[in-house]
Design a protein around this motif. Structure first.
Motif, PDB file in Angstrom:
ATOM      1  N   PRO A  87       3.913  -7.893  -7.860  1.00 26.83           N
ATOM      2  CA  PRO A  87       4.272  -9.131  -8.564  1.00 26.83           C
ATOM      3  C   PRO A  87       5.588  -9.083  -9.332  1.00 26.83           C
ATOM      4  O   PRO A  87       6.383 -10.030  -9.261  1.00 26.83           O
ATOM      5  N   ALA A  88       5.837  -8.000 -10.072  1.00 23.48           N
ATOM      6  CA  ALA A  88       7.061  -7.928 -10.872  1.00 23.48           C
ATOM      7  C   ALA A  88       8.299  -7.888  -9.987  1.00 23.48           C
ATOM      8  O   ALA A  88       9.292  -8.578 -10.258  1.00 23.48           O
ATOM      9  N   ALA A  89       8.262  -7.094  -8.929  1.00 23.42           N
ATOM     10  CA  ALA A  89       9.420  -6.995  -8.034  1.00 23.42           C
ATOM     11  C   ALA A  89       9.666  -8.315  -7.322  1.00 23.42           C
ATOM     12  O   ALA A  89      10.814  -8.758  -7.171  1.00 23.42           O
ATOM     13  N   GLU A  90       8.602  -8.975  -6.880  1.00 19.55           N
ATOM     14  CA  GLU A  90       8.769 -10.236  -6.161  1.00 19.55           C
ATOM     15  C   GLU A  90       9.265 -11.346  -7.088  1.00 19.55           C
ATOM     16  O   GLU A  90      10.076 -12.181  -6.685  1.00 19.55           O
ATOM     17  N   VAL A 126      13.281 -13.405   2.897  1.00 18.95           N
ATOM     18  CA  VAL A 126      14.013 -13.048   1.686  1.00 18.95           C
ATOM     19  C   VAL A 126      15.046 -11.952   1.968  1.00 18.95           C
ATOM     20  O   VAL A 126      14.740 -10.945   2.602  1.00 18.95           O
ATOM     21  N   PRO A 127      16.278 -12.119   1.506  1.00 21.26           N
ATOM     22  CA  PRO A 127      17.266 -11.032   1.618  1.00 21.26           C
ATOM     23  C   PRO A 127      16.863  -9.871   0.729  1.00 21.26           C
ATOM     24  O   PRO A 127      16.164 -10.047  -0.281  1.00 21.26           O
ATOM     25  N   MET A 128      17.315  -8.690   1.059  1.00 16.57           N
ATOM     26  CA  MET A 128      16.949  -7.498   0.303  1.00 16.57           C
ATOM     27  C   MET A 128      17.875  -7.235  -0.886  1.00 16.57           C
ATOM     28  O   MET A 128      17.673  -6.272  -1.627  1.00 16.57           O
ATOM     29  N   ARG A 167      10.443  -3.026   4.406  1.00 21.58           N
ATOM     30  CA  ARG A 167      11.871  -3.237   4.159  1.00 21.58           C
ATOM     31  C   ARG A 167      12.168  -3.281   2.662  1.00 21.58           C
ATOM     32  O   ARG A 167      13.160  -2.721   2.192  1.00 21.58           O
ATOM     33  N   ALA A 168      11.299  -3.955   1.915  1.00 22.41           N
ATOM     34  CA  ALA A 168      11.486  -4.035   0.471  1.00 22.41           C
ATOM     35  C   ALA A 168      11.310  -2.661  -0.170  1.00 22.41           C
ATOM     36  O   ALA A 168      12.064  -2.294  -1.083  1.00 22.41           O
ATOM     37  N   GLN A 176       7.460   4.984   0.434  1.00 25.85           N
ATOM     38  CA  GLN A 176       6.086   4.592   0.755  1.00 25.85           C
ATOM     39  C   GLN A 176       5.786   3.189   0.254  1.00 25.85           C
ATOM     40  O   GLN A 176       6.250   2.775  -0.799  1.00 25.85           O
ATOM     41  N   ALA A 177       4.996   2.453   1.057  1.00 24.81           N
ATOM     42  CA  ALA A 177       4.401   1.192   0.635  1.00 24.81           C
ATOM     43  C   ALA A 177       2.894   1.422   0.688  1.00 24.81           C
ATOM     44  O   ALA A 177       2.357   1.836   1.726  1.00 24.81           O
ATOM     45  N   ASN A 178       2.194   1.147  -0.416  1.00 27.40           N
ATOM     46  CA  ASN A 178       0.803   1.566  -0.549  1.00 27.40           C
ATOM     47  C   ASN A 178      -0.165   0.396  -0.523  1.00 27.40           C
ATOM     48  O   ASN A 178       0.175  -0.722  -0.907  1.00 27.40           O
TER      49      ASN A 178
END
Length: 326
Positions: A87-90, A126-128, A167-168, A176-178
């Protein structure tokens, strides 16, 4: 203030406030002598005897949690690495906001479904750049992002959303994406294939359903399927954590660290050092064997009256430092 408004705070404003915080900390009487982030030229340092101690930002769920606020908490607690919840990053990257509940069950269900479609479309396109900016903001303050945990890796998420998660993660600097461990082997195969495409690991997290061989099938499916081990939950399930770590360490990308009583003793979450989880021994094993995965503080015990999540995370960091003799 809305999350999107908070996300607009400039890097200069944030770093200025962080500098003021550190200056105040230098004057105040610290709990354990001069804080490590003062000793290390204004930056946190939670690497002890080669072991990276980090924190999952879920630990700060009781406090305001914009990306900037979470970074400030890490600096205050002397944490130099983080597993960042989605949530915070998005919000920082400009994601659409979820609709408020109206109290009308049918209307709320329809609104949530519409929002899920809107969010999926945003994630796919969304662009990175903003994620890269967030990585630089954290790095500037001395905090490395090693893990990302968005709500984009479930069975109901589109392939484009799952690809976005990896990608994010890469844009944030994470390897890692968890996600919570899926029950369907077809989904771990799907995730493993998309992870391999992006060369980012998917770390499967477990609770008390964890067993010694729970991850074996997923690991066999893809070299990018990996373990986000939770040693506290594993002990609460009735198992010994050290043998698991010794046997499975090549596939562990991060380890959630908390102190729980064993299954036989009721499984309660307790402050570090009061439960049955061999945290100190696990940290020493990581140092001796030179395991490279981070030990991630996950604060789940009740916060004592007069304290807060930042102070309790700082206590966990100090526990780890003392356990490793650093």
């Amino acid at each position: 203030m809305k999350p999107t408004e908070k996300a607009s705070i400039s890097r200069r404003q944030f770093l200025a406030s962080t500098s003021a915080l550190m200056a105040g900390a230098a004057i105040a009487s610290p709990v354990w002598g001069m804080p490590a982030y003062i000793r290390n030229l204004g930056k946190p340092n939670s690497v002890f005897k080669g072991v990276q101690v980090g924190v999952i930002t879920y630990s700060f769920r009781s406090m305001p949690s914009s990306a900037e606020e979470l970074l400030r908490y890490c600096v205050e607690a002397n944490v130099s690495a983080v597993e960042l919840m989605g949530p915070a990053a998005e919000a920082f990257a400009g994601a659409p906001e979820a609709p408020a509940r109206s109290g009308d069950e049918a209307a709320d269900k329809a609104a949530r479904a519409a929002f899920s479609r809107t969010l999926a479309e945003w994630r796919a396109n969304v662009p990175m750049a903003r994620f890269e900016q967030l990585r630089k903001l954290y790095k500037k303050a001395g905090v490395r992002i090693y893990g990302y945990k968005p709500s984009a890796l479930g069975a109901n998420n589109t392939d484009a959303e799952i690809d976005y998660a990896f990608r994010a993660a890469k844009a944030l600097g994470a390897n890692q994406a968890n996600v919570e461990f899926p029950q369907d082997p077809a989904h771990t195969l799907r995730l493993g294939n998309l992870a391999a495409r992006n060369k980012v690991y998917v770390g499967y997290h477990g609770h008390t359903q964890q067993t010694f061989d729970m991850w074996d099938g997923a690991i066999a499916q893809s070299p990018y399927n990996a373990i986000n081990f939770d040693m506290g939950h594993y002990v609460a399930a009735g198992f010994e954590a050290i043998p698991f770590i010794e046997a499975k360490h090549p596939h562990i990308v991060s380890m959630h660290t908390k102190d729980r009583k064993s299954k036989a003793n009721g499984g309660a979450n307790l402050p570090w050092g009061e439960g049955d989880t061999p945290i100190a021994n696990a940290l020493r094993l990581m140092a001796e064997r030179k395991y490279k995965f981070p030990a991630t503080i996950e604060l789940e015990y009740s916060i004592p009256e007069g304290s807060d999540a930042v102070k309790e995370v700082a206590k966990c960091v100090e526990f780890a430092r003392k356990a490793l003799g650093a």
